[in-house]
Design a protein around this motif. Structure first.
Motif, PDB file in Angstrom:
ATOM      1  N   ALA A  45     -38.455  32.477   6.487  1.00  6.62           N
ATOM      2  CA  ALA A  45     -38.404  33.903   6.157  1.00  6.62           C
ATOM      3  C   ALA A  45     -38.534  34.123   4.657  1.00  6.62           C
ATOM      4  CB  ALA A  45     -37.108  34.527   6.672  1.00  6.62           C
ATOM      5  N   TRP A  46     -37.828  33.333   3.878  1.00  5.60           N
ATOM      6  CA  TRP A  46     -37.871  33.480   2.427  1.00  5.60           C
ATOM      7  C   TRP A  46     -39.250  33.160   1.879  1.00  5.60           C
ATOM      8  CZ3 TRP A  46     -38.264  29.739  -1.592  1.00  5.60           C
ATOM      9  CH2 TRP A  46     -38.052  30.266  -2.869  1.00  5.60           C
ATOM     10  N   LEU A  47     -39.839  32.073   2.341  1.00  6.87           N
ATOM     11  CA  LEU A  47     -41.169  31.699   1.856  1.00  6.87           C
ATOM     12  C   LEU A  47     -42.207  32.768   2.171  1.00  6.87           C
ATOM     13  CD1 LEU A  47     -41.361  27.915   2.820  1.00  6.87           C
ATOM     14  CD2 LEU A  47     -41.283  28.860   0.506  1.00  6.87           C
ATOM     15  N   THR A  48     -42.220  33.218   3.406  1.00  9.79           N
ATOM     16  CA  THR A  48     -43.285  34.129   3.831  1.00  9.79           C
ATOM     17  C   THR A  48     -43.096  35.562   3.360  1.00  9.79           C
ATOM     18  OG1 THR A  48     -42.200  34.471   5.972  1.00  9.79           O
ATOM     19  CG2 THR A  48     -43.890  32.761   5.850  1.00  9.79           C
ATOM     20  N   THR A  49     -41.881  35.954   3.055  1.00 11.31           N
ATOM     21  CA  THR A  49     -41.687  37.349   2.641  1.00 11.31           C
ATOM     22  C   THR A  49     -41.352  37.514   1.169  1.00 11.31           C
ATOM     23  OG1 THR A  49     -39.347  37.348   3.217  1.00 11.31           O
ATOM     24  CG2 THR A  49     -40.897  38.038   4.927  1.00 11.31           C
ATOM     25  N   ALA A  50     -40.812  36.508   0.562  1.00 10.52           N
ATOM     26  CA  ALA A  50     -40.399  36.650  -0.838  1.00 10.52           C
ATOM     27  C   ALA A  50     -41.266  35.812  -1.766  1.00 10.52           C
ATOM     28  CB  ALA A  50     -38.925  36.263  -0.987  1.00 10.52           C
ATOM     29  N   LEU A  51     -41.230  34.526  -1.589  1.00 10.50           N
ATOM     30  CA  LEU A  51     -41.913  33.650  -2.538  1.00 10.50           C
ATOM     31  C   LEU A  51     -43.427  33.792  -2.488  1.00 10.50           C
ATOM     32  CD1 LEU A  51     -41.618  31.486  -4.692  1.00 10.50           C
ATOM     33  CD2 LEU A  51     -41.844  29.780  -2.880  1.00 10.50           C
ATOM     34  N   GLY A 113     -33.092  35.414   4.452  1.00 12.36           N
ATOM     35  CA  GLY A 113     -34.344  35.057   3.794  1.00 12.36           C
ATOM     36  C   GLY A 113     -35.226  36.255   3.520  1.00 12.36           C
ATOM     37  N   PHE A 114     -35.160  37.243   4.395  1.00 11.87           N
ATOM     38  CA  PHE A 114     -35.941  38.473   4.216  1.00 11.87           C
ATOM     39  C   PHE A 114     -35.394  39.356   3.102  1.00 11.87           C
ATOM     40  CE2 PHE A 114     -37.473  38.093   8.714  1.00 11.87           C
ATOM     41  CZ  PHE A 114     -38.812  38.105   8.406  1.00 11.87           C
ATOM     42  N   LYS A 115     -34.156  39.165   2.694  1.00  9.30           N
ATOM     43  CA  LYS A 115     -33.537  40.034   1.690  1.00  9.30           C
ATOM     44  C   LYS A 115     -34.322  40.122   0.390  1.00  9.30           C
ATOM     45  CE  LYS A 115     -28.728  40.697   2.537  1.00  9.30           C
ATOM     46  NZ  LYS A 115     -28.617  42.055   2.162  1.00  9.30           N
ATOM     47  N   GLY A 116     -35.144  39.132   0.120  1.00 13.94           N
ATOM     48  CA  GLY A 116     -35.940  39.150  -1.102  1.00 13.94           C
ATOM     49  C   GLY A 116     -37.053  40.183  -1.075  1.00 13.94           C
ATOM     50  N   ARG A 117     -37.278  40.788   0.062  1.00 15.05           N
ATOM     51  CA  ARG A 117     -38.358  41.769   0.195  1.00 15.05           C
ATOM     52  C   ARG A 117     -37.781  43.097   0.669  1.00 15.05           C
ATOM     53  NH1 ARG A 117     -43.272  41.787   4.408  1.00 15.05           N
ATOM     54  NH2 ARG A 117     -44.276  43.617   3.570  1.00 15.05           N
ATOM     55  N   LYS A 118     -38.142  44.163  -0.001  1.00 14.06           N
ATOM     56  CA  LYS A 118     -37.656  45.480   0.368  1.00 14.06           C
ATOM     57  C   LYS A 118     -38.450  46.005   1.567  1.00 14.06           C
ATOM     58  CE  LYS A 118     -36.037  46.905  -4.074  1.00 14.06           C
ATOM     59  NZ  LYS A 118     -36.189  46.221  -5.219  1.00 14.06           N
ATOM     60  N   ASN A 119     -37.797  46.832   2.359  1.00 18.11           N
ATOM     61  CA  ASN A 119     -38.429  47.479   3.517  1.00 18.11           C
ATOM     62  C   ASN A 119     -39.060  46.455   4.459  1.00 18.11           C
ATOM     63  OD1 ASN A 119     -37.733  49.999   2.430  1.00 18.11           O
ATOM     64  ND2 ASN A 119     -39.604  50.031   1.212  1.00 18.11           N
TER      65      ASN A 119
END
Length: 123
Positions: A45-51, A113-119
């Motif tokens: 989740a973190w890789l695909t939505t934030a990083l 992991g998604f928290k790095g991306r808004k909405n």
């Protein structure tokens, strides 16, 4: 070429999974698989939505890392076999706890992991 990169990354992810599995053995409760699957849920989740959204990375590299590495690092099949083994050995409640913690924990770790991306839930 994409399949080659996914295969290489997959080999690395499965080797890491194997090394963690033999380093941290378990008796009854398979906490090693639980930790691997929870950390993999967060990582994907973190890789695909934030990083990957912050750095310039090719779609081929995204697929290799996400599908290849993280996909082979985590393992639903091992979770399934370990649960059935616990059931067969008379650890019904422990098996149920393992499945519930794995699924709910995986969802919570993905959300983290998604928290790095808004909405994140908006289309």
């Amino acid at each position: 070429m994409l399949y080659l990169w996914i295969g290489i990354a997959g080999a690395l992810g499965s080797i890491l999974r194997y090394l963690i599995g033999i380093t941290f053995t378990h008796n009854i409760f398979p906490y090693t698989t639980l930790i691997v699957n929870l950390s993999g849920s967060f990582l994907l989740a973190w890789l695909t939505t934030a990083l990957f959204k912050r750095i310039s990375i090719s779609p081929m590299a995204e697929s290799a890392i996400g599908t290849g590495f993280v996909g082979s690092f985590t393992t639903f099949s091992t979770l399934s076999v370990e649960t059935v083994t616990m059931f067969k050995n008379g650890y019904l409640l422990l098996g149920i706890v393992y499945v519930v913690v794995s699924i709910v924990g995986g969802l919570l770790m993905s959300r983290l992991g998604f928290k790095g991306r808004k909405n994140v839930y908006k289309a």
